[in-house]
Design an enzyme around this catalytic site. Structure first.
Site, PDB file in Angstrom:
ATOM      1  CG  ASN A 111     -19.630 -30.693   7.334  1.00 45.58           C
ATOM      2  OD1 ASN A 111     -20.447 -30.319   8.505  1.00 45.58           O
ATOM      3  ND2 ASN A 111     -18.970 -31.924   7.495  1.00 45.58           N
TER       4      ASN A 111
ATOM      5  NE  ARG B  83     -21.833 -34.413   9.824  1.00 46.92           N
ATOM      6  CZ  ARG B  83     -20.827 -34.084  10.748  1.00 46.92           C
ATOM      7  NH1 ARG B  83     -19.946 -32.943  10.869  1.00 46.92           N
ATOM      8  NH2 ARG B  83     -20.724 -35.006  11.677  1.00 46.92           N
TER       9      ARG B  83
ATOM     10  CG  HIS C 162     -19.078 -40.638  13.643  1.00 43.86           C
ATOM     11  ND1 HIS C 162     -18.470 -41.273  14.507  1.00 43.86           N
ATOM     12  CD2 HIS C 162     -18.611 -39.544  13.620  1.00 43.86           C
ATOM     13  CE1 HIS C 162     -17.571 -40.400  15.097  1.00 43.86           C
ATOM     14  NE2 HIS C 162     -17.878 -39.098  14.464  1.00 43.86           N
TER      15      HIS C 162
ATOM     16  NE  ARG D 271     -16.403 -35.528  20.911  1.00 44.75           N
ATOM     17  CZ  ARG D 271     -16.767 -36.144  19.688  1.00 44.75           C
ATOM     18  NH1 ARG D 271     -17.364 -37.065  19.726  1.00 44.75           N
ATOM     19  NH2 ARG D 271     -16.319 -35.437  18.684  1.00 44.75           N
TER      20      ARG D 271
ATOM     21  CD  GLU E  42     -17.867 -38.229   7.490  1.00 48.37           C
ATOM     22  OE1 GLU E  42     -18.878 -37.900   8.217  1.00 48.37           O
ATOM     23  OE2 GLU E  42     -16.962 -38.172   7.735  1.00 48.37           O
TER      24      GLU E  42
END
Ligand code: ADP
Length: 408
Positions: free
Chosen positions: A7, A92, A181, A245, A391
């Site tokens: 990743n 990923r 996600h 964010r 993940e």
């Protein structure tokens, strides 16, 4: 099957080696390419224990990957004796556009498509590609699989993914909700679905809202196993309040910042992506632990940041229950969702009217090692579950499935 999961972020390379579902070791190279990669560090772990750390220049992801490979086969710290033991690599990849609805074996066409989507994900797809290329060079001939953050959300109906812009913006310019996600939402949704099925709710009727609450945060509506809406949109900026964010805001605000406050595009980008969210509202930190601590010590802005965070999750849970016409379970996952009982409480507060009754004692007693913890009361009409996300395992499973199919 032995699968290496890779990743790559803009300045990082995360990896985890799996034998079947079993994690063998993992690690993280940080500050790759930052200031020429002079201060890069690679930390290698077995379980939760860091077993080795090296500092070495890592000007790009290929050099970082060389260090990962050396670490994996290191006679003292490594877990494999030769690279030939790695049977497949799972990558990923953040953006798969509308082309990828599931994980795929990587070939030249797939690489070209990931390149095309760099325009839609300029911060994410280029490092993902760099990781793929590094593996191609260093592990030639080993099959690689791309697992996309967007793929799970490709089942969203048009009324959920088309924005209220002229339709050509979607048709010609691909501006639509993609959602992100997806690998995390899919992983916890599969776990939740198994639990609900055992509780007598058939998979095709299950209505689940998954809340991935980490540094980046999102909520997904999952109806009958398919994503039907996600709070992240064209980019990972929409929706919940996140670490730095802003999440949802009036789209005229950026225009106002430019017109009335003299900001340029780069200023607005920085403000919305890196200076807002928990950090911007609290003025304390982007890390929920720090913000909660400050709130407890009486910092009112920090308390406000926590309140906004929980309020938005509540709003999305309600909205998605309405979107699906019912609700069987809410799932909390990721750093905040798995570890912060106060936040979980805030996120379901007042939602008894849609069937969510929190059991305070269970909520305060979620263990680290549980695959699934029920935190709703025994007679709650809908379940509230805490499920640790994984993940990397999801990527390893997809990779093993695709590669073993290929060799059959
Ligand atoms: P990332 O998106 O970087 O993978 P994580 O899923 O690791 O993020 O989540 C990071 C967030 O989880 C941070 O805001 C951190 O403060 C929060 N977090 C981790 N542990 C706790 C805890 N015990 N209580 C509250 N928040 C926590």
């Amino acid at each position: 099957m032995v699968v290496l999961v890779v990743n790559c972020g803009s300045s990082s390379l995360k990896y985890e080696l799996f034998a079947g579902d079993q994690s063998v070791c993992s690690g993280l190279a940080e500050r790759v390419g930052v200031d020429g990669g002079q201060h890069a560090v690679l930390t290698h772990k077995c379980g939760h224990e860091a077993t080795a750390q090296i500092s070495a220049p890592m000007p790009d992801h290929t050099v970082a990957f060389d260090h990962v490979v050396a670490m994996l086969t290191d006679p003292e710290h490594g877990q494999i004796s030769s690279l030939q033991e790695i049977e497949a690599v799972g990558h990923r990849v953040v953006h798969g556009g509308e082309q990828f609805t599931e994980s795929v074996l990587i070939d030249d066409e797939v690489i070209a498509a990931i390149e095309d989507f760099c325009e839609l994900a300029p911060l994410h797809n280029p490092p993902n590609l760099a990781g793929i290329r590094a593996c191609q060079q260093r592990l030639p001939g080993i099959p690689m699989v791309a697992v996309f953050d967007t793929a799970f959300h490709q089942t969203m109906p048009a009324h959920a993914f088309v924005y209220g812009l002229p339709y050509r913006m979607y048709q010609k310019h691909h501006i639509r909700r993609y959602g992100f996600h997806g690998t995390s939402h899919r992983y916890v949704a599969i776990e939740a679905a198994r639990y609900l099925q055992a509780a007598g709710i058939p998979p095709n009727q299950q209505k689940i809202v998954t809340c991935h609450l980490g540094n980046g945060a999102s909520v997904t509506a999952i109806n009958g196993g398919c994503s039907v809406d996600c709070s992240l949109g064209f980019t990972p900026l929409e929706g919940l309040l996140m670490g730095t964010r802003s999440g949802d805001l009036d789209p005229a605000i950026p225009l106002h910042l430019i017109r009335a406050m003299g900001m340029d595009v780069a200023d607005v980008d920085r403000l919305l992506n890196t200076e807002s969210g928990l950090l911007g509202v609290s003025g304390v930190s982007s890390d929920m632990r720090d913000v909660m601590q400050a709130a407890e010590e009486g910092n009112r802005q920090a308390q406000l940041a926590v309140d906004i965070f929980c309020y938005r999750v509540r709003k999305y849970i309600g909205a998605y229950a309405a979107a699906m016409g019912g609700l069987d379970a809410v799932v909390f996952t990721a750093g905040i969702g798995e570890n912060a009982p106060q936040i979980r409480r805030g996120c379901v507060k007042g939602l008894e009217f849609i069937g969510l009754h929190l059991d305070e004692a269970s909520n305060n007693n979620v263990g680290d090692d549980q695959e699934i913890t029920v935190i709703s009361t025994a007679n709650s009409p809908a379940y509230i579950l805490v499920i640790p996300t994984n993940e990397e395992l999801m990527i390893a499973r997809d990779t093993a499935a695709i590669v073993s199919n290929m060799t059959q």
